[in-house]
Design a protein around this motif. Structure first.
Motif, PDB file in Angstrom:
ATOM      1  N   ASP A   1       0.833  -1.202   0.000  1.00  0.00           N
ATOM      2  CA  ASP A   1       0.000   0.000   0.000  1.00  0.00           C
ATOM      3  C   ASP A   1       0.870   1.256   0.000  1.00  0.00           C
ATOM      4  O   ASP A   1       0.621   2.197  -0.765  1.00  0.00           O
ATOM      5  CB  ASP A   1      -0.918  -0.024   1.219  1.00  0.00           C
TER       6      ASP A   1
ATOM      7  N   THR B   1       2.677   1.594  -3.367  1.00  0.00           N
ATOM      8  CA  THR B   1       1.780   2.056  -4.434  1.00  0.00           C
ATOM      9  C   THR B   1       1.532   3.552  -4.328  1.00  0.00           C
ATOM     10  O   THR B   1       1.576   4.280  -5.333  1.00  0.00           O
ATOM     11  CB  THR B   1       0.451   1.296  -4.364  1.00  0.00           C
ATOM     12  N   ARG B   2       1.263   4.020  -3.130  1.00  0.00           N
ATOM     13  CA  ARG B   2       1.017   5.456  -2.940  1.00  0.00           C
ATOM     14  C   ARG B   2       2.241   6.290  -3.291  1.00  0.00           C
ATOM     15  O   ARG B   2       2.121   7.433  -3.742  1.00  0.00           O
ATOM     16  CB  ARG B   2       0.608   5.731  -1.489  1.00  0.00           C
TER      17      ARG B   2
ATOM     18  N   LEU C   1      -1.661  -0.405  -9.081  1.00  0.00           N
ATOM     19  CA  LEU C   1      -2.969  -0.091  -8.514  1.00  0.00           C
ATOM     20  C   LEU C   1      -3.840  -1.343  -8.387  1.00  0.00           C
ATOM     21  O   LEU C   1      -4.510  -1.545  -7.368  1.00  0.00           O
ATOM     22  CB  LEU C   1      -3.677   0.951  -9.383  1.00  0.00           C
TER      23      LEU C   1
ATOM     24  N   SER D   1      -2.799  -3.597  -5.589  1.00  0.00           N
ATOM     25  CA  SER D   1      -3.153  -3.076  -4.274  1.00  0.00           C
ATOM     26  C   SER D   1      -4.653  -3.071  -4.018  1.00  0.00           C
ATOM     27  O   SER D   1      -5.116  -2.515  -3.026  1.00  0.00           O
ATOM     28  CB  SER D   1      -2.605  -1.654  -4.115  1.00  0.00           C
TER      29      SER D   1
ATOM     30  N   TRP E   1      -7.187  -1.966  -6.178  1.00  0.00           N
ATOM     31  CA  TRP E   1      -8.009  -0.966  -6.867  1.00  0.00           C
ATOM     32  C   TRP E   1      -8.746  -1.615  -8.017  1.00  0.00           C
ATOM     33  O   TRP E   1      -8.187  -2.425  -8.746  1.00  0.00           O
ATOM     34  CB  TRP E   1      -7.122   0.156  -7.373  1.00  0.00           C
ATOM     35  N   ARG E   2     -10.022  -1.296  -8.187  1.00  0.00           N
ATOM     36  CA  ARG E   2     -10.825  -1.843  -9.266  1.00  0.00           C
ATOM     37  C   ARG E   2     -11.640  -0.737  -9.918  1.00  0.00           C
ATOM     38  O   ARG E   2     -12.040   0.225  -9.264  1.00  0.00           O
ATOM     39  CB  ARG E   2     -11.776  -2.942  -8.747  1.00  0.00           C
TER      40      ARG E   2
ATOM     41  N   ASP F   1     -16.513   1.647  -7.087  1.00  0.00           N
ATOM     42  CA  ASP F   1     -15.760   2.791  -7.586  1.00  0.00           C
ATOM     43  C   ASP F   1     -14.730   3.218  -6.568  1.00  0.00           C
ATOM     44  O   ASP F   1     -15.053   3.378  -5.376  1.00  0.00           O
ATOM     45  CB  ASP F   1     -16.690   3.980  -7.884  1.00  0.00           C
ATOM     46  N   LYS F   2     -13.477   3.418  -7.048  1.00  0.00           N
ATOM     47  CA  LYS F   2     -12.400   3.859  -6.174  1.00  0.00           C
ATOM     48  C   LYS F   2     -11.567   4.893  -6.885  1.00  0.00           C
ATOM     49  O   LYS F   2     -11.445   4.860  -8.087  1.00  0.00           O
ATOM     50  CB  LYS F   2     -11.534   2.675  -5.758  1.00  0.00           C
TER      51      LYS F   2
END
Length: 227
Positions: free
Chosen positions: A102, A105-106, A144, A147, A149-150, A226-227
């Motif tokens: 995490d 990725t950030r 993404l 980690s 994210w979708r 949604d992200k």
């Protein structure tokens, strides 16, 4: 009845023969190139000022040999359609990222996006361009997804497909416009060549990044929150 092991052998043997034939042909082509041949480097250097860019590689890929790059964009899109035809992407067992992934990725995703923008811009006068920039965007997309994210449902349909075909579509449109003023396909007017190449590469970068990320999934992505 053919056993599973026999089926694998029957499938792999023709594939190995095909790959060996391709490798033999490539080796023969390389060995057949005469030594001391300068190629078309001098002609590229002579016409570099009219190409719209200062980097000879970009001039060849987008201007002088634009057909090749256009077909490469089409092949990438066809490859993705082939992967999508196999079905939905496999579901991950655990989409919750650990603290290390995490944080990584950030940290890396904004940097990768900035590097992609730099490679896109610098490609006009130094090593870079749409495929390098698109690879950076693809790497950001892979991070993404790893980690957790979708894409939401509203992005999986029209928006995703528009982004995928934007690169090829802009390339074709920009290449067709010169036909209206009596020029050849992909023959850009010298005063506008630089701006047109930048437009093509910007659209291609977006499409390449999205396509590489989609290829990593191994199939059509199921909708998520949604992200």
């Amino acid at each position: 009845m053919i056993k599973p092991v026999a089926k694998q052998i029957l499938f792999r043997l023709p594939l190995q023969v095909l790959l060996l034939t391709l490798l033999t042909g490539l080796c023969y082509a390389v060995m057949s190139v005469p030594s001391g041949v300068s190629g078309l480097g001098e002609r590229v250097a002579q016409n570099l000022k009219t190409s719209g860019v200062e980097n000879p590689v970009t001039a060849v890929l987008i201007n002088f040999r634009g057909y090749d790059t256009l077909l490469e964009m089409g092949v990438l899109l066809l490859a993705l359609l082939g992967v999508w035809s196999l079905g939905d992407a496999p579901e991950g067992r655990d989409t919750r990222p650990g603290p290390v992934l995490d944080s990584l990725t950030r940290l890396l995703v904004p940097i990768l996006i900035l590097v992609a923008g730099y490679l896109l811009w610098v490609g006009a006068h130094a090593p870079g361009g749409a495929f390098q920039a698109g690879s950076m965007l693809g790497a950001a997309g892979v991070l993404l997804f790893l980690s957790g994210w979708r894409l939401g449902e509203r992005y999986l349909r029209l928006t995703l497909r528009v982004m995928l075909v934007t690169g090829l579509g802009v390339f074709v449109v920009v290449g067709t416009v010169p036909l209206l003023v009596g020029r050849l396909f992909l023959e850009y007017p010298a005063p506008f060549a630089g701006a047109l190449i930048l437009l093509i590469e910007t659209a291609a970068t977006l499409s390449i990044g999205v396509a590489l990320t989609a290829l990593f999934l191994g199939g059509r992505q199921a909708a998520g929150p949604d992200k």
